[in-house]
Design an enzyme around this catalytic site. Sequence first.
Site, mmCIF file in Angstrom:
data_model
loop_
_atom_site.group_PDB
_atom_site.id
_atom_site.type_symbol
_atom_site.label_atom_id
_atom_site.label_comp_id
_atom_site.label_asym_id
_atom_site.label_seq_id
_atom_site.Cartn_x
_atom_site.Cartn_y
_atom_site.Cartn_z
ATOM 1 N N ASP A 69 0.838 -1.198 0.000
ATOM 2 C CA ASP A 69 0.000 0.000 0.000
ATOM 3 C C ASP A 69 0.879 1.256 0.000
ATOM 4 O OD1 ASP A 69 -2.156 -1.668 0.198
ATOM 5 O OD2 ASP A 69 -2.380 -1.415 2.361
HETATM 6 N N1 URA Z 1 -1.413 -5.777 4.071
HETATM 7 C C1 URA Z 1 -1.823 -4.492 4.054
HETATM 8 O O1 URA Z 1 -2.826 -4.146 4.657
HETATM 9 N N2 URA Z 1 -1.083 -3.607 3.344
HETATM 10 C C2 URA Z 1 0.041 -3.937 2.673
HETATM 11 O O2 URA Z 1 0.672 -3.076 2.058
HETATM 12 C C3 URA Z 1 0.451 -5.268 2.707
HETATM 13 C C4 URA Z 1 -0.290 -6.171 3.406
#
Ligand code: URA
Length: 234
Positions: free
Chosen positions: A103
């Site tokens: 993310d």
């Molecule tokens: N889980 C999440 O919530 N975000 C990420 O970037 C990776 C795994």
Amino acid sequence: MRIDKLISEAGYASRSEAAKAARKGNVTVNGETVKDLSRHIDPERDVVTFCGEEVVYQKNIYIMMNKPEGYVSSTDDKSAPIVLELLDERLQTAGLFPCGRLDKYTLGLLILTNDGAAAHKMLSPKKHVEKTYRFRLQHAISPEEVARLEAGVDIGGFVTKPCRVVMLNEVEGDITLTEGKYHQIKRMAEAVGNKIVYLERTAFAGISLDTALARGEWRYLNDEEMAIIAPYLS
Ligand code: URA
């Protein structure tokens, strides 16, 4: 292989930049200046130089990056900077892409490659590749809630697979998953009434984040790391 293809795939310049450099006499093959980059050479045997630098032929490129906050793990985004912008300009034409997504506000280990088949294998749910994340929660979590996370929780129409959680204190810990649903860890925390306030990937497929890399820095995978991912390479 065409000379311009070698130069662009090895990440030295785009084909048009290579053509410009060749016109100025900046491309040589086995010591001879070449102007016509459509000529075919054997990348394993012929020595090509681009602007005085030997073009090292690599069939594929594998990079480790320490992803900083605020960058998106995609190859194209109009609203935010993309992780590829952190690479050298000469690598922009090498067809690299992130192997899996983090993310925008998640930090840490991101593998970038132009080996589509290997990335596909590493990301395949059938391969159960492990990904470990350091997390911090907004509120203290109970041992019962940790046990629920480990057993699997409903994150909205999907029950997560069993995973490992090792708590360091009441709010911080490491979670190791073998799957990667959209916002998975954030949604898992929400499923037990909590919230992720910090998330960093520290390991992927047996490769650990090199702590010598500052946020936004990258390097090529070393021999040891290449050996770890060898089973996924074609
Ligand atoms: N889980 C999440 O919530 N975000 C990420 O970037 C990776 C795994």
